[in-house]
Design a protein around this motif. Structure first.
Motif, PDB file in Angstrom:
ATOM      1  N   GLN A 197       0.818  -1.209   0.000  1.00  0.00           N
ATOM      2  CA  GLN A 197       0.000   0.000   0.000  1.00  0.00           C
ATOM      3  C   GLN A 197       0.860   1.271   0.000  1.00  0.00           C
ATOM      4  OE1 GLN A 197      -3.339  -0.143  -0.174  1.00  0.00           O
ATOM      5  NE2 GLN A 197      -3.360  -2.359  -0.120  1.00  0.00           N
ATOM      6  N   PRO A 200       5.112   3.372  -4.289  1.00  0.00           N
ATOM      7  CA  PRO A 200       4.668   4.405  -5.236  1.00  0.00           C
ATOM      8  C   PRO A 200       3.968   3.782  -6.441  1.00  0.00           C
ATOM      9  CG  PRO A 200       7.055   4.111  -5.337  1.00  0.00           C
ATOM     10  CD  PRO A 200       6.579   3.320  -4.164  1.00  0.00           C
ATOM     11  N   VAL A 201       3.099   4.555  -7.061  1.00  0.00           N
ATOM     12  CA  VAL A 201       2.298   4.047  -8.175  1.00  0.00           C
ATOM     13  C   VAL A 201       3.183   3.556  -9.312  1.00  0.00           C
ATOM     14  CG1 VAL A 201       0.623   4.681  -9.931  1.00  0.00           C
ATOM     15  CG2 VAL A 201       0.319   5.473  -7.587  1.00  0.00           C
ATOM     16  N   HIS A 202       4.295   4.249  -9.567  1.00  0.00           N
ATOM     17  CA  HIS A 202       5.139   3.868 -10.697  1.00  0.00           C
ATOM     18  C   HIS A 202       5.770   2.482 -10.505  1.00  0.00           C
ATOM     19  CE1 HIS A 202       8.906   4.627  -8.514  1.00  0.00           C
ATOM     20  NE2 HIS A 202       8.336   5.724  -8.046  1.00  0.00           N
ATOM     21  N   PHE A 204       4.222  -0.219  -9.699  1.00  0.00           N
ATOM     22  CA  PHE A 204       3.325  -1.198 -10.292  1.00  0.00           C
ATOM     23  C   PHE A 204       3.265  -1.081 -11.814  1.00  0.00           C
ATOM     24  CE2 PHE A 204       1.923  -0.350  -5.972  1.00  0.00           C
ATOM     25  CZ  PHE A 204       1.897  -1.625  -5.456  1.00  0.00           C
ATOM     26  N   ASP A 205       3.833  -0.002 -12.356  1.00  0.00           N
ATOM     27  CA  ASP A 205       3.906   0.112 -13.815  1.00  0.00           C
ATOM     28  C   ASP A 205       4.851  -0.924 -14.402  1.00  0.00           C
ATOM     29  OD1 ASP A 205       2.205   2.256 -13.603  1.00  0.00           O
ATOM     30  OD2 ASP A 205       3.793   3.766 -13.684  1.00  0.00           O
ATOM     31  N   GLU A 418       6.331   5.049   0.262  1.00  0.00           N
ATOM     32  CA  GLU A 418       5.978   6.409   0.645  1.00  0.00           C
ATOM     33  C   GLU A 418       5.587   6.424   2.123  1.00  0.00           C
ATOM     34  OE1 GLU A 418       2.775   7.282  -1.966  1.00  0.00           O
ATOM     35  OE2 GLU A 418       4.054   7.734  -3.686  1.00  0.00           O
ATOM     36  N   ASN A 475      -0.942  13.233 -12.877  1.00  0.00           N
ATOM     37  CA  ASN A 475      -0.074  12.426 -12.019  1.00  0.00           C
ATOM     38  C   ASN A 475       0.753  13.294 -11.084  1.00  0.00           C
ATOM     39  OD1 ASN A 475      -0.924   9.972 -13.022  1.00  0.00           O
ATOM     40  ND2 ASN A 475       0.674   9.850 -14.587  1.00  0.00           N
ATOM     41  N   PHE A 480       1.715  11.352  -7.587  1.00  0.00           N
ATOM     42  CA  PHE A 480       2.215  10.021  -7.906  1.00  0.00           C
ATOM     43  C   PHE A 480       3.679  10.129  -8.316  1.00  0.00           C
ATOM     44  CE2 PHE A 480      -2.351   8.780  -9.210  1.00  0.00           C
ATOM     45  CZ  PHE A 480      -2.641   8.441  -7.913  1.00  0.00           C
ATOM     46  N   TYR A 481       4.026  11.263  -8.850  1.00  0.00           N
ATOM     47  CA  TYR A 481       5.405  11.606  -9.197  1.00  0.00           C
ATOM     48  C   TYR A 481       5.628  13.052  -8.790  1.00  0.00           C
ATOM     49  CZ  TYR A 481       4.791   7.608 -12.384  1.00  0.00           C
ATOM     50  OH  TYR A 481       4.517   6.376 -12.919  1.00  0.00           O
ATOM     51  N   LYS A 500       1.525  13.476   1.162  1.00  0.00           N
ATOM     52  CA  LYS A 500       0.738  13.071  -0.001  1.00  0.00           C
ATOM     53  C   LYS A 500      -0.684  12.671   0.391  1.00  0.00           C
ATOM     54  CE  LYS A 500       4.843  11.450  -2.462  1.00  0.00           C
ATOM     55  NZ  LYS A 500       5.534  10.297  -3.079  1.00  0.00           N
ATOM     56  N   ARG A 504      -4.252  14.239  -1.119  1.00  0.00           N
ATOM     57  CA  ARG A 504      -5.202  13.389  -1.834  1.00  0.00           C
ATOM     58  C   ARG A 504      -6.536  13.261  -1.108  1.00  0.00           C
ATOM     59  NH1 ARG A 504      -0.516   8.850  -2.632  1.00  0.00           N
ATOM     60  NH2 ARG A 504       0.721   9.991  -4.187  1.00  0.00           N
TER      61      ARG A 504
END
Length: 688
Positions: A197, A200-202, A204-205, A418, A475, A480-481, A500, A504
């Protein structure tokens, strides 16, 4: 064994240290109780069964230790009291399967024995001695054994007691060890999931979902095997071996020293095995993750696979992975077969051969190095040495597989996450400003010197061809970045200075492809947030016009939703996603082509609701259908990461630039006019 992985596993084991310690204490007690058996057997043999060959003396007293034979009473020499009078000495010796009575003192009974014509002949180291003797019948033999029966029964009783203790301790050890392992794995899984959790989102890219799932499920399950099967066998094995060696040295120091060669062999064996096994297991676990990833991807894209008739190619990709997995699994099987417990049997046979050759032959030759009872007990104890050794060897494959899996889990947990900041911030107004922002995902900048300002209550539309940078701006806004150059502020505060999660908290988003979770329509709107009541959920659905669209559902807002909302239409999923964003009352609302999957009638309904809902909050719209942004306060036209035009719809049309051409293209080539109705704009071309 990787030291770092071992240390981290040990730290996790400390979370259940009390039950682990209890299990190990019960294990130690069980081992001690089990090892009592050979000592009881030794006492039974040396002190009772073979003890009738000790000197007997005639006695006038009568007790349960007295032998009554041929009208006379005898007592074994070691059972006389110091002041008790002793009569003539007699000896009972075994010759073959018979027993003979010699009424004489015999100084040495070792060596070869023979009985013929009433004469007992003893040969020892070249000396021959003859004694008159009488063969004992069964009654006579029983008479001399009768005083030993209570002692034998007593030892059997103690053996049963120790056996019961051993069984009870084995049960307790197994239960508490598995209970401890379950606690450790529960903690490990919670930590892994919590860390996911934070990633960072990137992250999972670049990592397929199936591989992440494999880390959380398959790999942690393998670690569970480490604590249950491997730990149980290795701890049990080590404690058993320690107990066995203590017993061996208690029985006879020389015998114990002879058997010490097993320890370095076992250690070298484990080190050599893991050297090869780790290489294979690393590949095996990796292939298993890839198999999970391709299965996950295939299931999610099953409709596309069938539409484009890619079943054969997809199956071939899966078979290639599966074959490689099987190939390396077979290599592990070969390694396990080569280093299986058969090698333990070889070492055990060698140890027995050495012991029996050196000590047994000496005993049979009459040298009398050790007693027969000690030799029997020693062979029994030595056999018990190889039982835990076999258990440890059989768990080597599970040990290495578990360590590799633990390493993969900890590698995932080492990925920088994060920081989660507790608390929250007051709802901000939503004044957003980008100042000379430049951003690159890798090396090439996808945003270059972006500057614009969005005031509270304004609607800002981002338009441009695919890859122009629209989604990158969003983003960055969600953090996210973070940009390499420039600053982004909300209400004048740089976003890098704010946690963050706080930022959000007051943002909402509706994606072009909405994601729904397993649950109900209501739970998908509230996402389980206790602050959002059923009244708020219902109002949000009413405001976006979803109530009428979803009225056909039997259970209303409590209608079950399966994974990704596959039982709902695209428009229904979009409306639920829209209501979700509005229910949280965000200060900043992002619409990523939110009406792309909604029919014209529903779109008109939402557009009218949006005019009310957008008041007081800053709204960003990523638009492909330019008809949806005619009323935007500010339209930013992006091209190759730069803002090339900005203004209102009318201003940009009057400018006659890139926006004008895009709008004209979507209008079917007709010249745009301010009076063009929303419904008349043709949405055929998607500009990405």
């Amino acid at each position: 064994m990787n030291n770092q992985t071992g240390k981290r596993l040990f730290k996790y084991a400390l979370h259940a240290k009390n039950t682990f310690i209890l299990a190990l204490v019960m294990l130690a007690i069980g081992v001690a109780a089990e090892l009592a058996g050979p000592f009881l057997a030794r006492a039974m043999i040396d002190d009772h069964m073979l003890a009738i060959e000790k000197p007997f003396y005639e006695t006038a007293s009568s007790s349960k230790e007295t032998v009554s034979y041929d009208g006379r009473s005898f007592k074994r020499s070691d059972r006389f009291a110091p002041e008790e009078a002793r009569g003539p000495e007699v000896r009972v010796l075994q010759v073959g399967r018979s027993f003979v009575l010699v009424e004489a003192a015999i100084p040495e009974v070792s060596g070869e024995r023979s009985f013929k014509d009433g004469v007992l002949t003893l040969s020892h180291q070249g000396e021959v001695q003859e004694y008159p003797a009488v063969r004992l019948d069964s009654a006579g033999i029983f008479a001399f054994y009768k005083p030993e029966i209570p002692g034998i029964l007593n030892l059997i009783s103690w053996y049963m007691v120790f056996l019961a203790i051993s069984i009870l301790m084995e049960f307790g050890k197994t239960y508490w060890l598995q209970s401890s392992a379950n606690k450790v794995i529960r903690k490990l899984r919670i930590d892994v999931y919590a860390h996911i959790q934070k990633l960072p989102v990137h992250f999972f890219d670049n990592l397929p979902a199936g591989k992440v799932v494999s880390r959380v499920t398959n790999d942690t399950e393998a670690v569970k095997d480490l604590f249950i099967a491997v730990l149980a066998n290795f701890f049990s094995g080590i404690i058993n071996m320690i107990g066995v060696y203590i017993a061996l040295f208690i029985l006879d120091v020389r015998l114990g020293l002879v058997c010490l060669f097993v320890v370095p062999i076992l250690y070298a064996w484990i080190v050599l095995y893991r050297k090869f096994a780790t290489k294979y297991n690393t590949i095996i676990r990796s292939r298993l993750s890839e198999i999970n990833a391709i299965i996950n991807e295939s299931i999610q894209g099953m409709s596309i696979i069938r539409i484009f008739r890619r079943q054969k190619q997809t199956r071939e990709e899966f078979e290639n992975l599966n074959n490689d997995y099987m190939s390396h699994s077979n290599k592990m099987l070969n390694l396990n077969a080569f280093t299986s417990h058969n090698l333990v049997n070889v070492i055990r046979s060698l140890a027995f051969a050495v012991v029996l050759w050196y000590f047994g032959s000496a005993q049979l030759s009459g040298a009398g190095i050790i007693s027969l009872g000690v030799l029997y007990a020693f062979v029994d104890v030595l056999g018990r040495l190889f039982q835990p050794m076999t258990g440890m060897v059989n768990q080597l494959a599970a040990l290495d597989s578990s360590m590799v899996s633990a390493g993969r889990v900890f590698k995932l947990m080492e990925e920088p996450g994060e920081d989660v900041t507790d608390g929250s911030m007051p709802r901000y107004r939503g004044n957003v400003e980008f100042k000379d922002v430049s951003f690159a995902y890798k090396e090439d900048f996808v945003l270059k010197n972006i500057s614009f300002e969005a005031k509270q209550g304004q609607t800002v539309a981002l338009v441009g061809h695919t890859g122009s940078g629209k989604s990158s701006i969003i983003n960055l806004l969600f953090r996210f970045y973070d940009p390499q150059k420039g600053t982004i502020t909300i209400d004048g505060k740089p976003v890098k200075e704010l946690p963050k999660q706080w930022i959000r908290q007051h943002m909402g988003i509706v994606l072009q492809d909405p994601y729904l979770f397993t649950g109900t329509i209501a739970s998908n709107v509230s996402l389980g947030d206790e602050r959002i009541t059923r009244e708020t959920i219902q109002k949000a659905l009413d405001d976006v016009g979803a109530t009428r669209i979803l009225s056909h559902l039997p259970k209303g807002i409590d209608e079950p939703v399966v994974e990704k909302g596959s039982t709902l239409s695209a428009g229904e999923r979009q409306l639920i996603s829209f209501a979700r964003a509005l229910a949280f009352d965000p200060a900043i609302l992002i619409l990523d082509e939110a009406t792309a999957n909604i029919d014209t009638e529903t779109e008109a309904l939402i557009q009218s609701a949006l005019e009310v809902l957008k008041r007081g909050r800053t709204t960003f719209i990523i638009a492909h259908r330019l008809s949806t942004i005619r009323s935007a306060d500010q339209i930013l036209v992006l091209h190759r990461g730069q803002i090339v035009e900005s203004g209102t719809h009318e201003e940009l049309l009057a400018l006659g630039g890139r926006y004008y051409k895009m709008y004209r293209l979507q209008s079917g080539g007709a010249d745009p006019a301010p009076s063009v109705a929303v419904a008349s704009v043709h949405p055929a071309v998607n500009q990405g």
